[in-house]
Scaffold this motif. Structure first.
Motif, PDB file in Angstrom:
ATOM      1  N   GLY A  93      83.892  78.798 -26.481  1.00  0.00           N
ATOM      2  CA  GLY A  93      84.221  78.185 -27.761  1.00  0.00           C
ATOM      3  C   GLY A  93      83.714  76.763 -27.799  1.00  0.00           C
ATOM      4  N   ASP A  94      82.937  76.416 -28.818  1.00  0.00           N
ATOM      5  CA  ASP A  94      82.310  75.093 -28.915  1.00  0.00           C
ATOM      6  C   ASP A  94      82.867  74.325 -30.107  1.00  0.00           C
ATOM      7  N   PHE A  95      83.290  73.088 -29.849  1.00  0.00           N
ATOM      8  CA  PHE A  95      83.747  72.194 -30.910  1.00  0.00           C
ATOM      9  C   PHE A  95      82.811  70.989 -30.961  1.00  0.00           C
ATOM     10  N   VAL A  96      82.247  70.723 -32.108  1.00  0.00           N
ATOM     11  CA  VAL A  96      81.341  69.586 -32.285  1.00  0.00           C
ATOM     12  C   VAL A  96      82.102  68.452 -32.956  1.00  0.00           C
ATOM     13  N   ASN A  97      82.160  67.308 -32.291  1.00  0.00           N
ATOM     14  CA  ASN A  97      82.880  66.136 -32.801  1.00  0.00           C
ATOM     15  C   ASN A  97      81.895  65.279 -33.596  1.00  0.00           C
ATOM     16  N   SER A  98      81.781  65.554 -34.889  1.00  0.00           N
ATOM     17  CA  SER A  98      80.830  64.805 -35.725  1.00  0.00           C
ATOM     18  C   SER A  98      81.247  63.345 -35.871  1.00  0.00           C
ATOM     19  N   TRP A  99      82.540  63.070 -35.814  1.00  0.00           N
ATOM     20  CA  TRP A  99      83.037  61.687 -35.897  1.00  0.00           C
ATOM     21  C   TRP A  99      82.532  60.871 -34.713  1.00  0.00           C
ATOM     22  N   ALA A 100      82.599  61.445 -33.502  1.00  0.00           N
ATOM     23  CA  ALA A 100      82.147  60.732 -32.305  1.00  0.00           C
ATOM     24  C   ALA A 100      80.631  60.571 -32.289  1.00  0.00           C
ATOM     25  N   LEU A 101      79.903  61.587 -32.771  1.00  0.00           N
ATOM     26  CA  LEU A 101      78.446  61.494 -32.812  1.00  0.00           C
ATOM     27  C   LEU A 101      77.997  60.322 -33.678  1.00  0.00           C
ATOM     28  N   GLY A 102      78.672  60.137 -34.802  1.00  0.00           N
ATOM     29  CA  GLY A 102      78.282  59.087 -35.725  1.00  0.00           C
ATOM     30  C   GLY A 102      78.654  57.694 -35.265  1.00  0.00           C
ATOM     31  N   ARG A 103      79.475  57.579 -34.224  1.00  0.00           N
ATOM     32  CA  ARG A 103      79.909  56.265 -33.731  1.00  0.00           C
ATOM     33  C   ARG A 103      79.502  56.016 -32.278  1.00  0.00           C
ATOM     34  N   ASP A 104      78.575  56.801 -31.788  1.00  0.00           N
ATOM     35  CA  ASP A 104      78.134  56.684 -30.399  1.00  0.00           C
ATOM     36  C   ASP A 104      77.277  55.420 -30.240  1.00  0.00           C
ATOM     37  N   PRO A 105      77.719  54.436 -29.434  1.00  0.00           N
ATOM     38  CA  PRO A 105      76.938  53.195 -29.293  1.00  0.00           C
ATOM     39  C   PRO A 105      75.604  53.386 -28.596  1.00  0.00           C
ATOM     40  N   ILE A 106      75.438  54.515 -27.892  1.00  0.00           N
ATOM     41  CA  ILE A 106      74.142  54.792 -27.261  1.00  0.00           C
ATOM     42  C   ILE A 106      73.107  55.144 -28.327  1.00  0.00           C
ATOM     43  N   VAL A 107      73.566  55.772 -29.402  1.00  0.00           N
ATOM     44  CA  VAL A 107      72.666  56.231 -30.466  1.00  0.00           C
ATOM     45  C   VAL A 107      72.523  55.189 -31.567  1.00  0.00           C
ATOM     46  N   TRP A 108      73.638  54.521 -31.901  1.00  0.00           N
ATOM     47  CA  TRP A 108      73.658  53.636 -33.054  1.00  0.00           C
ATOM     48  C   TRP A 108      73.897  52.192 -32.632  1.00  0.00           C
ATOM     49  N   LYS A 109      73.095  51.279 -33.152  1.00  0.00           N
ATOM     50  CA  LYS A 109      73.328  49.854 -32.948  1.00  0.00           C
ATOM     51  C   LYS A 109      74.421  49.396 -33.914  1.00  0.00           C
ATOM     52  N   ASP A 110      75.395  48.643 -33.396  1.00  0.00           N
ATOM     53  CA  ASP A 110      76.557  48.221 -34.195  1.00  0.00           C
ATOM     54  C   ASP A 110      77.169  49.418 -34.922  1.00  0.00           C
ATOM     55  N   PRO A 111      77.664  50.403 -34.189  1.00  0.00           N
ATOM     56  CA  PRO A 111      78.079  51.676 -34.808  1.00  0.00           C
ATOM     57  C   PRO A 111      79.228  51.552 -35.795  1.00  0.00           C
ATOM     58  N   LEU A 112      80.065  50.536 -35.677  1.00  0.00           N
ATOM     59  CA  LEU A 112      81.205  50.414 -36.576  1.00  0.00           C
ATOM     60  C   LEU A 112      80.883  49.604 -37.825  1.00  0.00           C
ATOM     61  N   GLU A 113      79.674  49.077 -37.912  1.00  0.00           N
ATOM     62  CA  GLU A 113      79.250  48.319 -39.081  1.00  0.00           C
ATOM     63  C   GLU A 113      78.647  49.257 -40.125  1.00  0.00           C
ATOM     64  N   PHE A 114      78.927  48.977 -41.407  1.00  0.00           N
ATOM     65  CA  PHE A 114      78.395  49.776 -42.505  1.00  0.00           C
ATOM     66  C   PHE A 114      77.031  49.216 -42.888  1.00  0.00           C
ATOM     67  N   LYS A 115      75.962  49.875 -42.429  1.00  0.00           N
ATOM     68  CA  LYS A 115      74.599  49.397 -42.647  1.00  0.00           C
ATOM     69  C   LYS A 115      73.728  50.547 -43.164  1.00  0.00           C
ATOM     70  N   PRO A 116      73.668  50.729 -44.464  1.00  0.00           N
ATOM     71  CA  PRO A 116      72.822  51.796 -45.013  1.00  0.00           C
ATOM     72  C   PRO A 116      71.355  51.641 -44.647  1.00  0.00           C
ATOM     73  N   GLU A 117      70.927  50.422 -44.346  1.00  0.00           N
ATOM     74  CA  GLU A 117      69.513  50.194 -44.021  1.00  0.00           C
ATOM     75  C   GLU A 117      69.055  50.999 -42.816  1.00  0.00           C
ATOM     76  N   ARG A 118      69.985  51.408 -41.959  1.00  0.00           N
ATOM     77  CA  ARG A 118      69.601  52.169 -40.769  1.00  0.00           C
ATOM     78  C   ARG A 118      69.013  53.540 -41.141  1.00  0.00           C
ATOM     79  N   PHE A 119      69.256  53.994 -42.378  1.00  0.00           N
ATOM     80  CA  PHE A 119      68.730  55.285 -42.820  1.00  0.00           C
ATOM     81  C   PHE A 119      67.494  55.138 -43.710  1.00  0.00           C
ATOM     82  N   MET A 120      67.115  53.912 -44.027  1.00  0.00           N
ATOM     83  CA  MET A 120      65.949  53.711 -44.882  1.00  0.00           C
ATOM     84  C   MET A 120      64.687  54.171 -44.153  1.00  0.00           C
ATOM     85  N   GLY A 121      63.860  54.920 -44.854  1.00  0.00           N
ATOM     86  CA  GLY A 121      62.602  55.383 -44.278  1.00  0.00           C
ATOM     87  C   GLY A 121      62.717  56.614 -43.410  1.00  0.00           C
ATOM     88  N   LYS A 122      63.937  57.137 -43.234  1.00  0.00           N
ATOM     89  CA  LYS A 122      64.120  58.342 -42.422  1.00  0.00           C
ATOM     90  C   LYS A 122      64.157  59.568 -43.329  1.00  0.00           C
TER      91      LYS A 122
END
Length: 260
Positions: A151-180
């Protein structure tokens, strides 16, 4: 319950109550499925009808729940970050102007609006733990052995706040998605953020949810300025969904007379 509803529709069809126009006006999805069943051009059992109705219900309710929850978090974030709100309003004015309301056809070229929506879904996925899955074969992920039928559970909340993946993960920065090039609706997978799941088991309510979120937030931001008195509460509730702990109370002021 569904058996009773199907039988009521079947009895209404066979009794011929009311004139033909009334029957046409009151026709719904179950009536259409019963017509296909009676025509015998395709095999449709009552179990098929129940499955189709419940699937449609889940799409509708799931899309509404995710949409309403995400819209609340989006408004909270825009008020908390007024520079983001002003930048979004500037994009809306550049494309739509100040002389009319936004039309759905205007949304296609709004990259910053889409980035605001994606950033909200990253920080505040409406469903923190995605619907459980089960592995179909033995596999290895990052040196972890996953046996078949696990049984697999995917924690989408943790993925979106992973500091290894995201710089300043708790900051609201829409610019990080620009151009993607991210398109949840068309199935372009981007595994750093998976608010709807991915692949064949992705949420079937994606299209309805995205269309409603984009259009609603664009209308609210284009027509009104928003403020909140006192400190903005951004606490979350724990549970299957991720709503705000307390309702958001904001005060609008009209920006465009055409919105009256």
């Amino acid at each position: 319950m569904m058996t009773k509803i199907i039988e009521q529709h079947r009895q209404r069809r066979s009794s011929g109550l009311g004139n033909q126009q009334q029957q046409v006006n009151s026709k719904d999805a179950i009536d259409a499925l019963l017509e296909m069943q009676a025509a015998d051009t395709i095999t449709i059992t009552d179990d098929h009808i129940k499955a189709i109705v419940f699937f449609s219900y889940n799409v509708f309710v799931g899309g509404m729940e995710m949409t309403s929850t995400t819209l609340e978090w989006m408004m909270s974030s825009l008020i908390q970050y007024p520079d983001v709100l002003k930048k979004l309003q500037a994009e809306l004015e550049a494309i739509v102007g100040r002389e009319r309301e936004i039309q759905e056809s205007d949304l296609k070229g709004m990259e910053y609006l889409l980035s605001v929506v994606n950033e909200t879904l990253r920080l505040y996925p409406a469903v923190p733990l995605l619907i459980p899955h089960r592995s179909t074969e033995d596999s290895t992920i990052d040196r972890y052995s996953i046996p078949k039928k696990s049984g697999d559970f995917v924690n989408s909340w943790a993925l979106g706040r992973d500091p290894i993946v995201w710089k300043d993960p708790l900051e609201f920065k829409p610019e990080r998605f620009m151009g993607k090039d991210i398109d949840f609706i068309k199935g372009k997978e981007y595994f750093d953020v998976v608010p709807f799941g991915v692949g064949r088991r992705a949420c079937p309510g994606i299209s309805m949810s995205f269309a409603t979120m984009n259009f609603t937030i664009a209308q609210l931001v284009h027509c009104f300025d928003w403020r909140v008195e006192g400190e903005l509460d951004i606490n979350e509730c724990n549970g299957a969904f991720l709503p705000r702990k307390h309702d958001i109370l904001v005060f609008p002021s009209l920006r465009l007379p055409t919105c009256l």
